[in-house]
Design an enzyme around this catalytic site. Structure first.
Site, short mmCIF file in Angstrom:
data_model
loop_
_atom_site.label_atom_id
_atom_site.label_comp_id
_atom_site.label_asym_id
_atom_site.label_seq_id
_atom_site.Cartn_x
_atom_site.Cartn_y
_atom_site.Cartn_z
N ASN A 168 42.25 47.03 35.26
CA ASN A 168 42.30 45.58 35.48
C ASN A 168 41.37 45.25 36.64
O ASN A 168 41.07 46.11 37.48
CB ASN A 168 43.73 45.16 35.82
CG ASN A 168 43.86 43.66 35.99
OD1 ASN A 168 43.25 42.88 35.26
ND2 ASN A 168 44.65 43.24 36.98
N HIS B 216 41.06 42.41 39.80
CA HIS B 216 41.88 41.41 40.48
C HIS B 216 41.06 40.81 41.62
O HIS B 216 40.45 41.55 42.40
CB HIS B 216 43.15 42.08 41.01
CG HIS B 216 44.10 41.09 41.61
ND1 HIS B 216 44.83 40.22 40.83
CD2 HIS B 216 44.40 40.80 42.89
CE1 HIS B 216 45.55 39.45 41.63
NE2 HIS B 216 45.31 39.77 42.88
N SER C 190 39.00 43.80 43.43
CA SER C 190 39.38 45.20 43.26
C SER C 190 39.49 45.53 41.77
O SER C 190 40.07 44.76 41.01
CB SER C 190 40.76 45.47 43.87
OG SER C 190 40.87 44.97 45.17
N ASP D 34 49.57 44.36 39.45
CA ASP D 34 48.42 44.47 40.36
C ASP D 34 48.62 45.57 41.39
O ASP D 34 48.09 45.50 42.50
CB ASP D 34 48.14 43.13 41.07
CG ASP D 34 47.80 42.02 40.08
OD1 ASP D 34 47.17 42.31 39.05
OD2 ASP D 34 48.18 40.86 40.33
#
Ligand code: GRF
Length: 228
Positions: free
Chosen positions: A113, A115, A142, A151
């Site tokens: 992911n 973020h 990040s 997260d």
């Protein structure tokens, strides 16, 4: 040998998807990505990211979460759609759904992911506003492996920029997005070339455990001196 296959999940504009598409076809100004974007899947029928995929000749699928009776039934369908494309890596690029353990476990170690904050600061939403309100001097983005903690998975790479006087959340978001377009293809390339893995001790690059903030992209850029 065939190139690794990436499936990208989007809910919106897909500018990160575009950076990945560009990097995988030699059109990114800085980063090369030795993998193919095999498909783009969205939970939003009109997401602009789908149009970007179609323009690039990449397969698309839509699974509208509102048509499923529960989060688990949506995630089970998503899992089977993503699996049908034989994904080696699954990339969340502005995918605005929290994934349940059934999905996260199925792709554990192969799920990333991005973020828009310097994690572990500001998990969740409104990261730019929160960085401004806190009076932070630095902000950034990040890339991290996805675990069941929102997260919260091990960080792979982080890039930062200074917050300047009179910055607004919008201006900050735009500058951070530019960083995102650098670090996401880079992390995907490390994974695609077998340099990056998720182990019990966290993210490993070239067999070495990364520090809590992952690779510092600002320092890495200087050290790499243009070499990728
Ligand atoms: C990015 O800021 C990303 O960090 C966040 O959602 C946004 C997606 O933007 N997770 P885009 O759809 O890639 O343009």
């Amino acid at each position: 040998m065939s190139r690794p296959r990436i499936v990208v999940l989007v809910s919106g504009s897909g500018s990160n998807l575009q950076a990945l598409l560009d990097a995988s076809t030699g059109r990114h100004p800085e980063i090369e990505l030795a993998a193919d974007i095999a498909a783009v899947v969205s939970n939003v029928a009109g997401a602009y990211g789908l149009e970007r995929a179609q323009r690039a000749g990449v397969a698309t699928a839509v699974l509208e979460h509102g048509t499923f009776s529960s989060r688990e039934s949506f995630d089970t369908a998503l899992l089977s759609t993503v699996s049908s494309y034989s994904a080696d890596l699954v990339i969340l690029a502005g995918f605005m759904r929290i994934l349940s353990p059934v999905f996260v476990q199925a792709f554990y170690g192969k799920l990333m992911n991005i973020h828009p904050s310097l994690l572990p600061k500001y998990p969740g939403l409104h990261t730019h506003e929160r960085a401004l309100q806190a009076g932070d001097k630095m902000h950034g983005a990040s890339v991290h492996f996805v675990t069941e903690e929102l997260d919260g998975g091990p960080v792979i790479v982080q890039a930062s920029i200074p917050i300047v006087t009179n910055d607004t959340a919008d201006r900050l978001a735009q500058r951070v997005l530019k960083l995102e377009h650098q670090i996401y293809p880079l992390a995907a390339h490390w994974f695609a070339t077998g340099r990056l893995e998720l182990a019990a001790e966290g993210a490993l690059l070239d067999g070495k455990a990364l520090p809590a903030g992952g690779v510092n992209y600002n320092e890495w850029q200087v050290a790499a001196g243009g070499r990728r």
